[in-house]
Design a protein around this motif. Structure first.
Motif, PDB file in Angstrom:
ATOM      1  N   ILE A 150     -15.434 -52.353 -17.976  1.00  0.00           N
ATOM      2  CA  ILE A 150     -14.749 -53.528 -18.411  1.00  0.00           C
ATOM      3  C   ILE A 150     -13.662 -53.592 -17.533  1.00  0.00           C
ATOM      4  N   ASP A 151     -12.722 -54.801 -17.226  1.00  0.00           N
ATOM      5  CA  ASP A 151     -11.833 -54.546 -15.799  1.00  0.00           C
ATOM      6  C   ASP A 151     -10.007 -54.307 -16.533  1.00  0.00           C
ATOM      7  N   MET A 152     -10.016 -53.982 -15.965  1.00  0.00           N
ATOM      8  CA  MET A 152      -8.024 -53.835 -16.294  1.00  0.00           C
ATOM      9  C   MET A 152      -7.588 -54.717 -17.151  1.00  0.00           C
ATOM     10  N   HIS A 153      -7.802 -56.385 -16.242  1.00  0.00           N
ATOM     11  CA  HIS A 153      -6.870 -57.336 -17.628  1.00  0.00           C
ATOM     12  C   HIS A 153      -7.597 -57.605 -18.235  1.00  0.00           C
ATOM     13  N   VAL A 171       0.968 -51.310 -20.950  1.00  0.00           N
ATOM     14  CA  VAL A 171       1.088 -51.407 -19.112  1.00  0.00           C
ATOM     15  C   VAL A 171       0.032 -49.913 -19.452  1.00  0.00           C
ATOM     16  N   LEU A 172      -0.759 -50.833 -17.557  1.00  0.00           N
ATOM     17  CA  LEU A 172      -1.880 -50.484 -17.326  1.00  0.00           C
ATOM     18  C   LEU A 172      -1.867 -50.028 -15.529  1.00  0.00           C
ATOM     19  N   ASP A 173      -2.633 -49.561 -15.319  1.00  0.00           N
ATOM     20  CA  ASP A 173      -2.712 -48.479 -14.088  1.00  0.00           C
ATOM     21  C   ASP A 173      -4.081 -48.565 -14.019  1.00  0.00           C
ATOM     22  N   VAL A 174      -4.289 -48.586 -11.975  1.00  0.00           N
ATOM     23  CA  VAL A 174      -5.904 -48.211 -11.757  1.00  0.00           C
ATOM     24  C   VAL A 174      -5.407 -47.408 -10.463  1.00  0.00           C
ATOM     25  N   GLU A 175      -6.738 -46.486 -10.648  1.00  0.00           N
ATOM     26  CA  GLU A 175      -6.310 -44.969 -10.284  1.00  0.00           C
ATOM     27  C   GLU A 175      -8.462 -45.856  -9.491  1.00  0.00           C
ATOM     28  N   HIS A 176      -8.229 -45.326  -8.564  1.00  0.00           N
ATOM     29  CA  HIS A 176      -9.735 -45.632  -7.758  1.00  0.00           C
ATOM     30  C   HIS A 176      -9.942 -43.460  -6.811  1.00  0.00           C
ATOM     31  N   GLN A 209       2.312 -62.355 -25.022  1.00  0.00           N
ATOM     32  CA  GLN A 209       3.122 -60.830 -24.716  1.00  0.00           C
ATOM     33  C   GLN A 209       2.545 -60.771 -22.485  1.00  0.00           C
ATOM     34  N   THR A 210       3.415 -59.691 -22.769  1.00  0.00           N
ATOM     35  CA  THR A 210       4.442 -59.467 -21.441  1.00  0.00           C
ATOM     36  C   THR A 210       2.991 -58.506 -20.526  1.00  0.00           C
ATOM     37  N   LEU A 211       2.426 -58.616 -20.098  1.00  0.00           N
ATOM     38  CA  LEU A 211       1.601 -57.606 -19.481  1.00  0.00           C
ATOM     39  C   LEU A 211       2.029 -56.232 -18.732  1.00  0.00           C
ATOM     40  N   THR A 212       1.901 -55.300 -18.285  1.00  0.00           N
ATOM     41  CA  THR A 212       2.492 -55.222 -17.304  1.00  0.00           C
ATOM     42  C   THR A 212       1.248 -54.156 -16.336  1.00  0.00           C
ATOM     43  N   PHE A 213       1.043 -54.525 -15.043  1.00  0.00           N
ATOM     44  CA  PHE A 213      -0.120 -53.758 -14.059  1.00  0.00           C
ATOM     45  C   PHE A 213       0.412 -52.928 -12.984  1.00  0.00           C
ATOM     46  N   HIS A 214       0.229 -51.778 -13.126  1.00  0.00           N
ATOM     47  CA  HIS A 214       0.390 -50.925 -12.299  1.00  0.00           C
ATOM     48  C   HIS A 214      -0.638 -50.556 -11.089  1.00  0.00           C
TER      49      HIS A 214
END
Length: 294
Positions: A180-183, A198-203, A282-287
């Motif tokens: 499932i995609d981060m968003h 708060v979400l972020d992605v690492e490859h 709501q505000t979702l914070t992506f990093h």
């Protein structure tokens, strides 16, 4: 996995449990990525002020995260939950004497816990083995006390993209989970009633000399094909040869890559615990993070 995901990707939980039961004896020897992601997920707690009394280690595996959480929060009690009994047995053997750990065999989508009794739900790479992410998040929301924290890692759609592409050249069956995609994860958190996500992605990229070694690592870590659309019979020699040929297109500098997209997320159960989705956006914070492990 969400309800609207194709039925062919639905996971057979009996097969998932059996795969991780068989993997338990050698899991720690091959789970390099899992240990790295777990450590990065734990590091994110350094940035958050929280003093939990009761922690759920959801999908605890051999229990390393639970032991780290107890070392971090010395007055806490850790409930280690896993779908696979063999993993729980391994975690129990690894615990320290007089440890404040309890062990429960349970499914993340149907937690055998009372509502509003947990301060922190921690889960690293267990949610990809759920059929309905929303249901798993709803269960975490239910058992958390108002003001409680959910911290987890999951896998995004670029995970094992090379293997997925190679199999598509061979047959029309499912061989890799639908991730499932981060968003979409962020949207699911909001729908489940969590706030301030708060979400972020690492490859990451692991490399192998050949596809057989990759397949062995996946199997020994419990990552077997448990999808409803999996082949009805074991893979034959001709299909395997076709897979090997298709994967060769990705070889770089003499090695075959296996990509992983890891999604990290945390969010809070509101102090005034009620569903917030109907009250406004709501505000979702992506990093996005671009680090890698080769």
């Amino acid at each position: 996995m969400n309800n609207d995901t194709a039925a062919e990707f639905r996971l057979d939980k009996r097969l998932v449990r059996g795969a991780f039961n068989r993997a338990a004896p050698h899991y720690e020897a091959v789970a390099v990525l899992q240990r790295t992601v777990e450590a990065h997920c734990l590091e994110r707690l350094d940035l958050i002020t929280v003093a939990p009394g009761v922690i759920v280690d959801l999908g605890c595996g051999p229990g390393a995260a639970g032991r780290s959480l107890l070392a971090r929060y010395k007055r806490a009690q850790v409930l280690a939950l896993d779908l696979a009994p063999a993993m729980l047995q391994l975690a129990r053997r690894r615990r320290r004497w007089f440890s404040a750990q309890r062990f429960v065999c349970a499914d993340a989508e149907a937690l055998p816990l009372a509502a509003d009794g947990v301060d922190l739900v921690f889960s690293s790479l267990a949610l990809p083995w759920c059929n309905d992410l929303g249901q798993a998040l709803a269960e975490a929301w239910r058992v958390l006390r108002p003001g409680g924290l959910l911290m987890f890692s999951s896998l995004g759609p670029d995970t094992l993209k090379e293997l997925r592409h190679a199999w598509r050249q061979v047959d029309g069956r499912t061989h890799v989970n639908a991730f499932i995609d981060m968003h979409d994860v962020g949207d699911a958190l909001v729908r489940s009633g969590f706030e301030s996500p708060v979400l972020d992605v690492e490859h990451f990229r692991l490399t192998y000399s050949d596809i057989a070694t990759l397949a062995t690592d996946l199997r020994r870590s419990g990552s077997r094909n448990a999808t409803a659309g999996r082949p009805a019979r074991p893979i034959g020699k001709s299909a395997w040869a076709a897979l090997v040929a298709a994967y060769e297109a990705f070889r770089v500098d003499g090695l075959l890559p296996a990509s992983y997209e890891v999604v990290y997320a945390h969010a809070w159960k509101p102090l005034q615990a009620r569903r917030r989705a109907a009250e406004g956006e709501q505000t979702l914070t992506f990093h996005p993070v671009r680090r890698g492990l080769t």
